[in-house]
Design an enzyme around this catalytic site. Structure first.
Site, PDB file in Angstrom:
ATOM      1  N   LYS A 110       0.839  -1.192   0.000  1.00 12.81           N
ATOM      2  CA  LYS A 110       0.000   0.000   0.000  1.00 12.81           C
ATOM      3  C   LYS A 110       0.878   1.248   0.000  1.00 12.81           C
ATOM      4  O   LYS A 110       1.902   1.291   0.698  1.00 12.81           O
ATOM      5  CB  LYS A 110      -0.916  -0.025   1.233  1.00 12.81           C
ATOM      6  CG  LYS A 110      -1.967   1.063   1.270  1.00 12.81           C
ATOM      7  CD  LYS A 110      -2.881   0.869   2.477  1.00 12.81           C
ATOM      8  CE  LYS A 110      -3.960   1.936   2.549  1.00 12.81           C
ATOM      9  NZ  LYS A 110      -4.878   1.732   3.697  1.00 12.81           N
ATOM     10  N   SER A 185      -9.407   2.662   2.336  1.00 19.15           N
ATOM     11  CA  SER A 185      -8.312   3.269   1.610  1.00 19.15           C
ATOM     12  C   SER A 185      -7.347   2.249   0.996  1.00 19.15           C
ATOM     13  O   SER A 185      -6.452   2.628   0.241  1.00 19.15           O
ATOM     14  CB  SER A 185      -7.536   4.200   2.550  1.00 19.15           C
ATOM     15  OG  SER A 185      -6.934   3.481   3.613  1.00 19.15           O
ATOM     16  N   SER A 209     -10.702   0.563   6.265  1.00 20.10           N
ATOM     17  CA  SER A 209      -9.886   0.589   5.054  1.00 20.10           C
ATOM     18  C   SER A 209      -9.400  -0.761   4.553  1.00 20.10           C
ATOM     19  O   SER A 209      -8.904  -0.858   3.439  1.00 20.10           O
ATOM     20  CB  SER A 209      -8.684   1.510   5.262  1.00 20.10           C
ATOM     21  OG  SER A 209      -9.106   2.849   5.396  1.00 20.10           O
TER      22      SER A 209
END
Length: 499
Positions: A110, A185, A209
């Protein structure tokens, strides 16, 4: 061009011709077949020398080249660096060196976690050229387990919000409908897994997320207990809102990856003193007589009828597993105070200095949250912490009777990719960009482990997730139930046509 010939890119990288369909695979399968092999099975193929790390990398680079331009999941790609690591991995195996559980498997990190030598932007123009000099702990642990970093997955600006878009890379699209959002996210991570771009992807979760994008992309997302995957760099070392974790195309795949990420670290004050290897155990378990609490409406939280219909339809799934299912839920009112205030306080601490220096570099929603945090008083924060403690004790007492609490992961299906955040669900209007995510952040505020598992599709073909919450620190128990649900339903086996 035949499937086993080198592409120009592969030749430039010095990769050997890739027999994508080795003896372990069907020679008539499509080119993407290897990329949808389970992580557990792919690791076994490499370990037993039926697949090399270079072959695995080349297959995934080919899938990325074909699919990623349509979805924008991987935003930084380092094929040369990955090729060197894959060659080294194969050499290690040839010398009969000890191999890690993820040996030779490609991983995308990420874009919120720091990766040594690989651009890390945090989705912000302020960091568009930032190249860290060291790895975050989860990157270090995945590399130690044998995974090969191939790049970074897209995220919203500083991870704020469950819609993955930013001014550096643009939006990531939902692979089941390119006009819809993938959530966030950890949106890029979820899409990368759903499309077979990588078998391993990490993420993080404060307000949902890991769970939200998993639900929107028909994969599994798991928010571990705080301290299960420690973060020794966390500014608020005692905070229980945010945690690192991972996603997977199945619960077993996720559990394997988690087994390499989890484990204590003396630099993190809330670190759980249990080894990560325990998550690599078999997930099978009987659930006869296990009590499950079924959500009502979370005290008035609105849900889209399509989501509610699909999730409510699964009461019988849990009953078929032998569970005793009762409609019951605790009072989540303290979460409204605790999560909102503590999130704003954290945002102000993290970003206020940069906001003062670069006021035009922040999106309006995050800017507003930072400014809200700056207006907080010590009394405001104390009240939030008091509410946080009340919620925690209330939820743990509730789960003394029930082993699990089940509810929808999200309050609506994937929405238009050009919409920053939903402003209304079922006639209820929202003022704040996190109001539509309460089904996730109410659970975040408890600190309990929670998984999102594929639960089906709307009439339009959009994925819906079922959220399974367990007792405090009983992460493996949650994964066992998620695995049983997954085996009983099989929705995760459906992959997007685009891939």
């Amino acid at each position: 061009m035949s499937e086993n010939r080198l592409t120009r890119r592969e030749a430039l990288l010095g990769l050997a011709p890739v027999p994508l369909f080795t003896s372990a695979l069907d020679a008539q399968a499509p080119a993407s077949a290897l990329c949808f092999t389970s992580t557990v099975e792919m690791a076994r193929l490499i370990r037993t020398r039926k697949l090399s790390a270079r072959e695995a990398l080349a297959a995934h680079l080919k899938q990325i080249e074909r699919v990623n331009p349509k979805v924008n999941a991987i935003v930084t790609l380092v094929p040369e660096m990955a090729a060197g690591a894959a060659a080294k991995a194969d050499e290690m195996q040839a010398r009969n060196q000890k191999l890690g559980p993820l040996h030779g498997l490609p991983v995308a990190h990420k874009d919120l976690v720091e990766t040594r030598g690989i651009r890390t932007t945090f989705g912000s123009p302020l960091y568009k050229d930032n190249i860290p000099t060291e790895d975050d702990l989860i990157v270090e642990r995945l590399r130690r387990a044998g995974a090969i970093a191939i790049g970074k997955t897209n995220t919203p600006e500083f991870g704020a919000g469950s819609q993955t878009f930013n001014t550096v890379f643009g939006a990531t699209h939902n692979p089941y409908d390119l006009t819809k959002t993938c959530g966030g996210s950890s949106g890029g991570a979820a899409v990368a897994l759903a499309c077979g771009l990588v078998p391993v992807a990490d993420g993080s979760d404060a307000g949902g997320s890991l769970r939200n994008p998993a639900a929107f992309c028909n994969v599994v997302g798991f928010r571990p207990s705080i301290g299960r995957v420690p973060n020794p760099k966390a500014a608020f070392g005692w905070s229980t809102l945010s945690t690192s974790g991972c996603l997977g195309r199945s619960v077993a795949d996720l559990a394997l990856v988690l087994s390499t990420m989890a484990g204590p670290d003396s630099r993190a004050p809330l670190s759980i003193n249990e080894p990560g290897e325990r998550f690599a155990r078999p997930l099978d378990r009987g659930f006869k007589g296990v009590r499950v609490a079924w959500f009502k409406n979370l005290g008035g939280v609105p849900f889209d009828a399509r989501v509610r219909t699909i999730v409510d339809g699964h009461r019988q799934t849990f009953e078929s597993l032998g569970c005793i299912v009762e409609q019951a839920e605790p009072d989540f009112a303290p979460a409204e105070i605790a999560f909102r205030v503590l999130r704003a306080w954290n945002s102000a601490d993290m970003y206020s200095a940069r906001l003062r220096e670069h006021p035009k570099a922040f999106k309006d929603t995050l800017k507003g949250e930072i400014e809200e945090g700056l207006r907080l008083t010590g009394v405001d924060v104390a009240r939030a912490e008091t509410a946080h403690g009340q919620l925690w004790r209330r939820f743990q007492a509730f789960l003394e009777k029930y082993e699990y609490f089940v509810l929808p992961t999200t309050q609506l299906p994937p929405f238009d990719v050009n919409t920053p955040y939903p402003t209304e669900i079922s006639g209820v209007k929202f003022d704040n960009y996190i109001d539509w995510m309460k089904s996730c952040w109410y659970i975040s505020a408890t600190g309990n482990p929670a998984a999102s598992v594929p639960g089906g599709f709307t009439p339009e073909g959009l994925p819906v997730g079922v959220q399974i919450v367990g007792r405090n620190n009983e992460d493996f128990s949650v994964l066992q139930m998620a695995h049983a649900f997954e085996q009983a339903t099989g929705f995760g086996k459906k992959h997007p046509d685009i891939a």
